[in-house]
Design a protein around this motif. Structure first.
Motif, PDB file in Angstrom:
ATOM      1  N   GLY A 191       0.816  -1.209   0.000  1.00  0.00           N
ATOM      2  CA  GLY A 191       0.000   0.000   0.000  1.00  0.00           C
ATOM      3  C   GLY A 191       0.847   1.255   0.000  1.00  0.00           C
ATOM      4  N   GLY A 192       2.098   1.141  -0.386  1.00  0.00           N
ATOM      5  CA  GLY A 192       3.032   2.248  -0.314  1.00  0.00           C
ATOM      6  C   GLY A 192       2.782   3.355  -1.313  1.00  0.00           C
ATOM      7  N   ASP A 193       3.531   4.413  -1.153  1.00  0.00           N
ATOM      8  CA  ASP A 193       3.447   5.595  -1.997  1.00  0.00           C
ATOM      9  C   ASP A 193       4.326   5.400  -3.231  1.00  0.00           C
ATOM     10  OD1 ASP A 193       3.200   8.123  -3.038  1.00  0.00           O
ATOM     11  OD2 ASP A 193       4.222   9.130  -1.391  1.00  0.00           O
ATOM     12  N   PRO A 194       3.778   5.576  -4.430  1.00  0.00           N
ATOM     13  CA  PRO A 194       4.571   5.389  -5.644  1.00  0.00           C
ATOM     14  C   PRO A 194       5.407   6.614  -6.006  1.00  0.00           C
ATOM     15  CG  PRO A 194       2.385   6.025  -6.261  1.00  0.00           C
ATOM     16  CD  PRO A 194       2.396   5.901  -4.744  1.00  0.00           C
ATOM     17  N   SER A 195       5.221   7.713  -5.274  1.00  0.00           N
ATOM     18  CA  SER A 195       5.923   8.948  -5.624  1.00  0.00           C
ATOM     19  C   SER A 195       7.428   8.756  -5.528  1.00  0.00           C
ATOM     20  CB  SER A 195       5.496  10.081  -4.686  1.00  0.00           C
ATOM     21  OG  SER A 195       4.113  10.323  -4.829  1.00  0.00           O
ATOM     22  N   THR A 250       4.769  -2.985  -4.960  1.00  0.00           N
ATOM     23  CA  THR A 250       4.859  -4.344  -4.429  1.00  0.00           C
ATOM     24  C   THR A 250       5.870  -4.456  -3.297  1.00  0.00           C
ATOM     25  OG1 THR A 250       6.445  -4.980  -6.141  1.00  0.00           O
ATOM     26  CG2 THR A 250       4.110  -5.400  -6.592  1.00  0.00           C
ATOM     27  N   GLY A 251       6.515  -3.373  -2.973  1.00  0.00           N
ATOM     28  CA  GLY A 251       7.472  -3.323  -1.876  1.00  0.00           C
ATOM     29  C   GLY A 251       8.021  -1.912  -1.803  1.00  0.00           C
ATOM     30  N   PRO A 252       8.785  -1.582  -0.789  1.00  0.00           N
ATOM     31  CA  PRO A 252       9.273  -0.210  -0.635  1.00  0.00           C
ATOM     32  C   PRO A 252      10.192   0.229  -1.775  1.00  0.00           C
ATOM     33  CG  PRO A 252      10.263  -1.648   1.012  1.00  0.00           C
ATOM     34  CD  PRO A 252       9.211  -2.450   0.304  1.00  0.00           C
ATOM     35  N   GLU A 253      10.782  -0.733  -2.486  1.00  0.00           N
ATOM     36  CA  GLU A 253      11.726  -0.409  -3.555  1.00  0.00           C
ATOM     37  C   GLU A 253      11.276  -0.902  -4.921  1.00  0.00           C
ATOM     38  OE1 GLU A 253      14.403   1.471  -2.728  1.00  0.00           O
ATOM     39  OE2 GLU A 253      13.623   1.440  -0.682  1.00  0.00           O
ATOM     40  N   THR A 254      10.045  -1.413  -5.047  1.00  0.00           N
ATOM     41  CA  THR A 254       9.603  -2.033  -6.293  1.00  0.00           C
ATOM     42  C   THR A 254       8.227  -1.541  -6.726  1.00  0.00           C
ATOM     43  OG1 THR A 254      10.826  -4.033  -5.660  1.00  0.00           O
ATOM     44  CG2 THR A 254       9.292  -4.235  -7.487  1.00  0.00           C
ATOM     45  N   LEU A 255       8.156  -1.149  -7.993  1.00  0.00           N
ATOM     46  CA  LEU A 255       6.911  -0.744  -8.624  1.00  0.00           C
ATOM     47  C   LEU A 255       6.668  -1.696  -9.791  1.00  0.00           C
ATOM     48  CD1 LEU A 255       4.789   1.607  -8.469  1.00  0.00           C
ATOM     49  CD2 LEU A 255       6.071   2.671 -10.343  1.00  0.00           C
ATOM     50  N   LYS A 256       5.555  -2.422  -9.745  1.00  0.00           N
ATOM     51  CA  LYS A 256       5.206  -3.337 -10.829  1.00  0.00           C
ATOM     52  C   LYS A 256       4.379  -2.558 -11.848  1.00  0.00           C
ATOM     53  CE  LYS A 256       3.179  -7.765 -11.967  1.00  0.00           C
ATOM     54  NZ  LYS A 256       2.546  -8.972 -11.458  1.00  0.00           N
ATOM     55  N   VAL A 257       4.822  -2.557 -13.096  1.00  0.00           N
ATOM     56  CA  VAL A 257       4.157  -1.820 -14.168  1.00  0.00           C
ATOM     57  C   VAL A 257       3.756  -2.816 -15.243  1.00  0.00           C
ATOM     58  CG1 VAL A 257       4.405   0.029 -15.865  1.00  0.00           C
ATOM     59  CG2 VAL A 257       5.556   0.210 -13.652  1.00  0.00           C
ATOM     60  N   GLU A 258       2.451  -2.869 -15.539  1.00  0.00           N
ATOM     61  CA  GLU A 258       1.944  -3.797 -16.549  1.00  0.00           C
ATOM     62  C   GLU A 258       1.257  -3.027 -17.673  1.00  0.00           C
ATOM     63  OE1 GLU A 258       0.496  -7.821 -14.421  1.00  0.00           O
ATOM     64  OE2 GLU A 258      -0.768  -6.075 -14.045  1.00  0.00           O
ATOM     65  N   GLY A 259       1.411  -3.563 -18.876  1.00  0.00           N
ATOM     66  CA  GLY A 259       0.671  -3.081 -20.025  1.00  0.00           C
ATOM     67  C   GLY A 259      -0.139  -4.246 -20.555  1.00  0.00           C
ATOM     68  N   CYS A 260      -1.386  -3.995 -20.933  1.00  0.00           N
ATOM     69  CA  CYS A 260      -2.269  -5.082 -21.351  1.00  0.00           C
ATOM     70  C   CYS A 260      -2.863  -4.804 -22.727  1.00  0.00           C
ATOM     71  CB  CYS A 260      -3.401  -5.264 -20.356  1.00  0.00           C
ATOM     72  SG  CYS A 260      -2.865  -5.555 -18.660  1.00  0.00           S
ATOM     73  N   MET A 261      -2.973  -5.869 -23.508  1.00  0.00           N
ATOM     74  CA  MET A 261      -3.671  -5.825 -24.778  1.00  0.00           C
ATOM     75  C   MET A 261      -4.708  -6.930 -24.705  1.00  0.00           C
ATOM     76  SD  MET A 261      -2.222  -5.477 -28.635  1.00  0.00           S
ATOM     77  CE  MET A 261      -1.262  -6.942 -28.689  1.00  0.00           C
ATOM     78  N   GLY A 262      -5.959  -6.511 -24.542  1.00  0.00           N
ATOM     79  CA  GLY A 262      -7.011  -7.495 -24.314  1.00  0.00           C
ATOM     80  C   GLY A 262      -6.788  -8.164 -22.977  1.00  0.00           C
ATOM     81  N   ALA A 263      -6.858  -9.485 -22.963  1.00  0.00           N
ATOM     82  CA  ALA A 263      -6.676 -10.243 -21.726  1.00  0.00           C
ATOM     83  C   ALA A 263      -5.206 -10.553 -21.442  1.00  0.00           C
ATOM     84  CB  ALA A 263      -7.469 -11.543 -21.800  1.00  0.00           C
ATOM     85  N   PHE A 264      -4.325 -10.203 -22.367  1.00  0.00           N
ATOM     86  CA  PHE A 264      -2.912 -10.526 -22.209  1.00  0.00           C
ATOM     87  C   PHE A 264      -2.149  -9.333 -21.653  1.00  0.00           C
ATOM     88  CE2 PHE A 264      -4.541 -13.159 -25.663  1.00  0.00           C
ATOM     89  CZ  PHE A 264      -4.265 -14.421 -25.158  1.00  0.00           C
ATOM     90  N   CYS A 265      -1.465  -9.564 -20.535  1.00  0.00           N
ATOM     91  CA  CYS A 265      -0.694  -8.507 -19.884  1.00  0.00           C
ATOM     92  C   CYS A 265       0.763  -8.919 -19.780  1.00  0.00           C
ATOM     93  CB  CYS A 265      -1.231  -8.224 -18.485  1.00  0.00           C
ATOM     94  SG  CYS A 265      -2.907  -7.583 -18.457  1.00  0.00           S
ATOM     95  N   GLY A 266       1.624  -7.949 -19.923  1.00  0.00           N
ATOM     96  CA  GLY A 266       3.048  -8.150 -19.704  1.00  0.00           C
ATOM     97  C   GLY A 266       3.521  -7.033 -18.808  1.00  0.00           C
ATOM     98  N   GLY A 267       4.524  -7.296 -18.045  1.00  0.00           N
ATOM     99  CA  GLY A 267       4.961  -6.254 -17.132  1.00  0.00           C
ATOM    100  C   GLY A 267       6.405  -6.386 -16.743  1.00  0.00           C
ATOM    101  N   GLU A 268       6.814  -5.429 -15.957  1.00  0.00           N
ATOM    102  CA  GLU A 268       8.172  -5.431 -15.432  1.00  0.00           C
ATOM    103  C   GLU A 268       8.182  -4.741 -14.084  1.00  0.00           C
ATOM    104  OE1 GLU A 268      10.066  -3.400 -18.758  1.00  0.00           O
ATOM    105  OE2 GLU A 268      10.282  -1.633 -17.512  1.00  0.00           O
ATOM    106  N   ASN A 269       9.244  -4.960 -13.358  1.00  0.00           N
ATOM    107  CA  ASN A 269       9.419  -4.341 -12.053  1.00  0.00           C
ATOM    108  C   ASN A 269      10.424  -3.198 -12.177  1.00  0.00           C
ATOM    109  OD1 ASN A 269       7.701  -6.079 -10.565  1.00  0.00           O
ATOM    110  ND2 ASN A 269       9.278  -7.641 -10.625  1.00  0.00           N
TER     111      ASN A 269
END
Length: 144
Positions: free
Chosen positions: A24-28, A120-139
């Motif tokens: 629930g951390g701050d993404p700033s 997802t943690g104090p040092e990690t932001l999970k970023v996903e991009g989706c096309m339809g039902a298929f999503c890919g992401g990175e940390n």
């Protein structure tokens, strides 16, 4: 054996609130992409979050010696805008503690995708991009 199982479950459940607090951390802040080729400043804006490119590993295009531009954008008017300062998130609104949904622009292909972002943690932001039902992401990693 049943007492051990109950004890193990109790121990695991004791750690759930700590994990929820982290997520629930701050993404700033400034985040380094997984490939390490860009840094993105994420800030609160309009009840959601915004993300802007603030650094590139290769800020100068080796082909022409000029600053990198958004040349993959299909809109000719936007294809000349500088990569530094390029907004990546649009309409990114909160969907829960430490989670946002909206759209993300991918300068690698000039397309905009549905997106989910979560701390997802104090040092990690999970970023996903989706096309339809298929999503890919990175940390992405927080830059200190």
């Amino acid at each position: 054996m049943t007492a051990r199982l109950v004890f193990a479950i109790a121990v695991l459940l004791a750690f759930v609130p700590a994990a929820e607090a982290q997520s629930g951390g701050d993404p700033s802040g400034t985040w380094l992409t997984q490939a390490g080729d860009a840094r993105v400043r994420v800030s609160r804006c309009g009840g959601g979050i915004c993300g802007v490119v603030v650094w590139l590993r290769e800020p100068i295009n080796p082909a022409n010696g000029k600053p990198q531009v958004d040349d993959k954008n299909p809109n000719p008017a936007l294809a000349k805008r500088p990569m530094i300062g390029l907004p990546l998130f649009s309409g990114m609104q909160s969907t829960g503690p430490g989670k946002w949904s909206g759209k993300i622009y991918n300068a690698d292909d000039g397309s905009t995708y549905a997106s989910n972002v979560s701390v997802t943690g104090p040092e990690t932001l999970k970023v996903e991009g989706c096309m339809g039902a298929f999503c890919g992401g990175e940390n992405w990693s927080r830059v200190r």
